[in-house]
Write a protein that holds these residues in place. Structure first.
Motif, PDB file in Angstrom:
ATOM      1  N   THR A 194      45.933  13.902 -27.452  1.00  0.00           N
ATOM      2  CA  THR A 194      46.324  13.419 -26.129  1.00  0.00           C
ATOM      3  C   THR A 194      45.447  12.240 -25.718  1.00  0.00           C
ATOM      4  OG1 THR A 194      47.085  15.593 -25.408  1.00  0.00           O
ATOM      5  CG2 THR A 194      46.481  14.034 -23.681  1.00  0.00           C
ATOM      6  N   GLN A 195      46.073  11.186 -25.221  1.00  0.00           N
ATOM      7  CA  GLN A 195      45.299  10.097 -24.637  1.00  0.00           C
ATOM      8  C   GLN A 195      44.914  10.499 -23.214  1.00  0.00           C
ATOM      9  OE1 GLN A 195      47.241   6.223 -24.128  1.00  0.00           O
ATOM     10  NE2 GLN A 195      45.329   5.229 -24.728  1.00  0.00           N
ATOM     11  N   MET A 196      43.629  10.374 -22.900  1.00  0.00           N
ATOM     12  CA  MET A 196      43.103  10.904 -21.646  1.00  0.00           C
ATOM     13  C   MET A 196      43.472   9.996 -20.473  1.00  0.00           C
ATOM     14  SD  MET A 196      41.729  13.806 -22.358  1.00  0.00           S
ATOM     15  CE  MET A 196      40.699  14.144 -20.933  1.00  0.00           C
ATOM     16  N   SER A 197      44.538  10.358 -19.787  1.00  0.00           N
ATOM     17  CA  SER A 197      44.948   9.684 -18.563  1.00  0.00           C
ATOM     18  C   SER A 197      43.989  10.078 -17.435  1.00  0.00           C
ATOM     19  CB  SER A 197      46.366  10.109 -18.190  1.00  0.00           C
ATOM     20  OG  SER A 197      46.382  11.499 -17.858  1.00  0.00           O
ATOM     21  N   PRO A 198      44.032   9.392 -16.289  1.00  0.00           N
ATOM     22  CA  PRO A 198      43.204   9.826 -15.161  1.00  0.00           C
ATOM     23  C   PRO A 198      43.432  11.288 -14.786  1.00  0.00           C
ATOM     24  CG  PRO A 198      44.026   7.625 -14.747  1.00  0.00           C
ATOM     25  CD  PRO A 198      44.685   8.093 -16.020  1.00  0.00           C
ATOM     26  N   ALA A 199      44.691  11.743 -14.835  1.00  0.00           N
ATOM     27  CA  ALA A 199      44.974  13.144 -14.514  1.00  0.00           C
ATOM     28  C   ALA A 199      44.365  14.075 -15.562  1.00  0.00           C
ATOM     29  CB  ALA A 199      46.480  13.376 -14.411  1.00  0.00           C
ATOM     30  N   ALA A 200      44.413  13.673 -16.839  1.00  0.00           N
ATOM     31  CA  ALA A 200      43.843  14.502 -17.897  1.00  0.00           C
ATOM     32  C   ALA A 200      42.323  14.591 -17.761  1.00  0.00           C
ATOM     33  CB  ALA A 200      44.216  13.942 -19.267  1.00  0.00           C
ATOM     34  N   VAL A 201      41.677  13.496 -17.377  1.00  0.00           N
ATOM     35  CA  VAL A 201      40.229  13.525 -17.148  1.00  0.00           C
ATOM     36  C   VAL A 201      39.902  14.489 -16.014  1.00  0.00           C
ATOM     37  CG1 VAL A 201      38.223  12.157 -16.450  1.00  0.00           C
ATOM     38  CG2 VAL A 201      39.874  11.191 -18.045  1.00  0.00           C
ATOM     39  N   SER A 202      40.677  14.422 -14.935  1.00  0.00           N
ATOM     40  CA  SER A 202      40.466  15.334 -13.809  1.00  0.00           C
ATOM     41  C   SER A 202      40.687  16.782 -14.224  1.00  0.00           C
ATOM     42  CB  SER A 202      41.402  14.959 -12.658  1.00  0.00           C
ATOM     43  OG  SER A 202      41.182  15.765 -11.530  1.00  0.00           O
ATOM     44  N   LYS A 226      31.390  12.839 -29.211  1.00  0.00           N
ATOM     45  CA  LYS A 226      31.449  13.443 -27.888  1.00  0.00           C
ATOM     46  C   LYS A 226      31.083  12.396 -26.837  1.00  0.00           C
ATOM     47  CE  LYS A 226      30.918  18.345 -28.882  1.00  0.00           C
ATOM     48  NZ  LYS A 226      30.208  19.608 -28.536  1.00  0.00           N
ATOM     49  N   VAL A 227      31.863  12.389 -25.746  1.00  0.00           N
ATOM     50  CA  VAL A 227      31.603  11.461 -24.655  1.00  0.00           C
ATOM     51  C   VAL A 227      31.629  12.225 -23.342  1.00  0.00           C
ATOM     52  CG1 VAL A 227      32.595   9.502 -25.894  1.00  0.00           C
ATOM     53  CG2 VAL A 227      34.048  10.852 -24.354  1.00  0.00           C
ATOM     54  N   SER A 228      30.917  11.704 -22.358  1.00  0.00           N
ATOM     55  CA  SER A 228      30.967  12.288 -21.019  1.00  0.00           C
ATOM     56  C   SER A 228      32.303  11.965 -20.371  1.00  0.00           C
ATOM     57  CB  SER A 228      29.831  11.736 -20.157  1.00  0.00           C
ATOM     58  OG  SER A 228      30.073  10.382 -19.829  1.00  0.00           O
ATOM     59  N   LEU A 229      32.650  12.704 -19.338  1.00  0.00           N
ATOM     60  CA  LEU A 229      33.911  12.431 -18.656  1.00  0.00           C
ATOM     61  C   LEU A 229      33.924  11.039 -18.038  1.00  0.00           C
ATOM     62  CD1 LEU A 229      35.051  15.722 -16.906  1.00  0.00           C
ATOM     63  CD2 LEU A 229      35.625  14.824 -19.156  1.00  0.00           C
ATOM     64  N   ARG A 241      44.962  33.299  -7.718  1.00  0.00           N
ATOM     65  CA  ARG A 241      44.003  33.128  -8.801  1.00  0.00           C
ATOM     66  C   ARG A 241      44.722  32.994 -10.144  1.00  0.00           C
ATOM     67  NH1 ARG A 241      38.567  36.645 -10.259  1.00  0.00           N
ATOM     68  NH2 ARG A 241      38.225  35.680 -12.316  1.00  0.00           N
ATOM     69  N   GLY A 242      44.353  31.933 -10.899  1.00  0.00           N
ATOM     70  CA  GLY A 242      44.900  31.736 -12.233  1.00  0.00           C
ATOM     71  C   GLY A 242      46.326  31.250 -12.274  1.00  0.00           C
ATOM     72  N   GLU A 243      46.916  30.836 -11.140  1.00  0.00           N
ATOM     73  CA  GLU A 243      48.312  30.403 -11.191  1.00  0.00           C
ATOM     74  C   GLU A 243      48.456  29.047 -11.884  1.00  0.00           C
ATOM     75  OE1 GLU A 243      49.737  30.230  -7.177  1.00  0.00           O
ATOM     76  OE2 GLU A 243      49.070  28.164  -6.863  1.00  0.00           O
ATOM     77  N   ASN A 244      47.407  28.259 -11.943  1.00  0.00           N
ATOM     78  CA  ASN A 244      47.443  26.982 -12.657  1.00  0.00           C
ATOM     79  C   ASN A 244      46.963  27.133 -14.102  1.00  0.00           C
ATOM     80  OD1 ASN A 244      48.211  25.761 -10.219  1.00  0.00           O
ATOM     81  ND2 ASN A 244      46.082  25.371  -9.665  1.00  0.00           N
ATOM     82  N   LEU A 245      45.820  27.779 -14.268  1.00  0.00           N
ATOM     83  CA  LEU A 245      45.213  27.975 -15.583  1.00  0.00           C
ATOM     84  C   LEU A 245      44.521  29.325 -15.615  1.00  0.00           C
ATOM     85  CD1 LEU A 245      43.360  24.549 -16.021  1.00  0.00           C
ATOM     86  CD2 LEU A 245      45.450  25.218 -17.211  1.00  0.00           C
ATOM     87  N   ILE A 246      44.462  29.908 -16.800  1.00  0.00           N
ATOM     88  CA  ILE A 246      43.662  31.115 -16.972  1.00  0.00           C
ATOM     89  C   ILE A 246      42.559  30.828 -17.989  1.00  0.00           C
ATOM     90  CG2 ILE A 246      45.516  32.708 -16.344  1.00  0.00           C
ATOM     91  CD1 ILE A 246      45.926  33.242 -19.318  1.00  0.00           C
ATOM     92  N   LEU A 247      41.513  31.592 -17.928  1.00  0.00           N
ATOM     93  CA  LEU A 247      40.380  31.440 -18.833  1.00  0.00           C
ATOM     94  C   LEU A 247      40.855  31.389 -20.289  1.00  0.00           C
ATOM     95  CD1 LEU A 247      37.259  31.486 -19.213  1.00  0.00           C
ATOM     96  CD2 LEU A 247      37.449  33.973 -19.368  1.00  0.00           C
ATOM     97  N   ASP A 248      40.347  30.418 -21.046  1.00  0.00           N
ATOM     98  CA  ASP A 248      40.623  30.212 -22.477  1.00  0.00           C
ATOM     99  C   ASP A 248      42.006  29.638 -22.761  1.00  0.00           C
ATOM    100  OD1 ASP A 248      38.092  31.103 -23.229  1.00  0.00           O
ATOM    101  OD2 ASP A 248      38.755  33.189 -23.380  1.00  0.00           O
ATOM    102  N   GLN A 249      42.761  29.290 -21.728  1.00  0.00           N
ATOM    103  CA  GLN A 249      44.066  28.660 -21.949  1.00  0.00           C
ATOM    104  C   GLN A 249      43.876  27.225 -22.424  1.00  0.00           C
ATOM    105  OE1 GLN A 249      46.672  28.676 -18.532  1.00  0.00           O
ATOM    106  NE2 GLN A 249      48.012  27.102 -19.378  1.00  0.00           N
ATOM    107  N   ILE A 250      44.586  26.839 -23.489  1.00  0.00           N
ATOM    108  CA  ILE A 250      44.557  25.452 -23.958  1.00  0.00           C
ATOM    109  C   ILE A 250      45.497  24.629 -23.078  1.00  0.00           C
ATOM    110  CG2 ILE A 250      45.144  23.892 -25.852  1.00  0.00           C
ATOM    111  CD1 ILE A 250      44.329  26.132 -27.775  1.00  0.00           C
ATOM    112  N   ALA A 251      44.917  23.716 -22.329  1.00  0.00           N
ATOM    113  CA  ALA A 251      45.708  22.909 -21.405  1.00  0.00           C
ATOM    114  C   ALA A 251      45.761  21.437 -21.802  1.00  0.00           C
ATOM    115  CB  ALA A 251      45.145  23.033 -19.987  1.00  0.00           C
TER     116      ALA A 251
END
Length: 402
Positions: free
Chosen positions: A150-158, A25-28, A135-145
């Motif tokens: 996946t290699q963590m790009s800057p966008a993925a980190v955000s 485990k690593v911090s963001l 509300r929730g138009e991008n993501l909903i609770l418990d959605q795997i996004a």
């Protein structure tokens, strides 16, 4: 030990001897470019509430049908502040970008489409329901996004931060030993004597290891003695997940990596039907995977890209599209003719550029396997099937290097 295998068979044999995958485990703050070890689900809805996409006025659309309509200003909705007052018929609430929508409002009027006068706002533009972020138009609770591998790009980190994660589980970076061999090699920066050259392969190979998400452990040059090479391999195998050597794998008297692997290691294959890069050996040294790459710098780079990188992806369980990679397979139209190789997959260096609705490819330097400048002057490799030449104007498969 198999000899003279295809690239596909070489990858298959290599993947039969993976390194052990570990996670941590690593911090963001430390997550950039790491490979996600498990699916990541959102801890929140995104957005968490209906909010405005613009600075303007929260209104009822039915109140703004007439140009010049005047509405009474009742307050302000500001991001991070208390809940705004509800909007009734004939009222408008000032709203900032990202601020929550007041109850009763169903549209946004842009600030540019309004004029304030004595507690009233005159509307001179459309009321826009589509300027509300729901509300929730991008993501909903418990959605795997974010998916495992996946290699963590800057966008993925955000995105991970948006989802509420301050740390993530990633694949531990495999420690890959990088060892160059040869009596003629001298570290860069030192004076050269007759017959000597600067050692360069370990630097390039270490960079490729790092780009694939590994931790490169670069060893000092190993000169051509069985004892020195054996000691280096033993030391590396005790400390690293895999070994990558360059030089000493062909058929000469001083090709000691091949000799030592055949006598004391467990080789799985020697030689690929690949040009450049025909003589690599792969197997295990005391249980640790070992890639013996050619000494010619272009050959070592090409074999790493074609063979070692897919093996690392397999071992890390990287996502086939979103994981770390060194190249993308594309179609290119040739500007110059290129020669293939007899009985071998041919990976000539080419410069790939957008052209019209596709990609073109041209040749800018000679193709010698000792000419590392050709890997800098070009950004792609042909994938010419064995015994196949290609003429200018032909469309062929190629690797577009990252």
């Amino acid at each position: 030990m198999e000899t003279g295998v295809t690239l596909e068979r070489g990858i298959e044999l290599a993947c039969s001897a993976p390194f052990t995958r570990h996670t941590e485990k690593v911090s963001l703050d430390e997550a950039a470019d790491r490979v996600l070890a498990a699916h990541l689900a959102s801890k929140v809805d995104d957005p968490r509430f209906d909010n405005s996409a613009m600075d303007g006025w929260a209104v009822r659309a039915e109140d703004c049908l007439q140009d010049g309509a005047e509405l009474r200003m009742i307050g302000t909705s500001q991001a991070g502040a208390n809940a705004p007052p509800p909007v009734a018929s004939g009222e408008a609430c000032r709203i900032m970008t990202g601020a929550p929508m007041p109850e009763g409002a169903d549209a946004i009027v842009m600030i540019e489409d309004s004029e304030e006068t004595d507690g009233l706002v005159r509307i001179s533009g459309p009321a826009r329901p589509n300027y509300i972020r729901r509300r929730g138009e991008n993501l909903i609770l418990d959605q795997i996004a974010l998916h495992a591998g996946t290699q963590m790009s800057p966008a993925a980190v955000s995105l991970a931060a948006t989802m509420g994660h301050d740390e993530i589980e990633v694949v531990a970076r495999p420690r890959i030993a990088v060892i160059s061999t040869g009596d003629e090699l001298v570290p860069p920066g030192q004076e050269l004597s007759e017959g000597e050259i600067h050692e360069s392969n370990s630097y390039g190979l270490a960079s490729l290891v790092e780009r694939m998400g590994g931790e490169a452990v670069r060893f000092d040059i190993i000169h051509d003695t069985i004892e020195g090479l054996r000691d280096a391999l033993d030391s590396a195998a005790n400390d690293c997940d895999a070994l990558v050597t360059s030089g000493g794998v062909s058929m000469g008297q001083w090709d000691l990596v091949r000799k030592l692997m055949e006598e004391e290691g467990t080789p799985l294959f020697w030689r690929l039907r690949l040009s450049p890069g025909g003589p690599p050996i792969f197997g295990t040294w005391k249980g640790t995977p070992l890639f013996g790459l050619p000494g010619n710098p272009v050959s070592s780079h090409v074999v790493f890209i074609a063979l070692v990188a897919p093996w690392m992806s397999h071992c890390m369980e990287a996502h086939p599209e979103l994981g770390p990679k060194l190249a993308e397979k594309v179609k290119v139209k040739l500007v110059d003719s290129v020669r293939g190789a007899r009985g071998k997959l041919c990976m000539r260096r080419i410069m790939i550029k957008p052209a019209g609705d596709g990609l073109s490819a041209s040749v800018h330097t000679h193709q010698g396997s000792g000419n590392i400048h050709s890997m800098v002057a070009h950004n792609g490799l042909t994938l010419l099937p064995p015994d196949t030449d290609a003429e200018a104007g032909d469309t062929i498969d190629a690797l577009w290097l990252r």
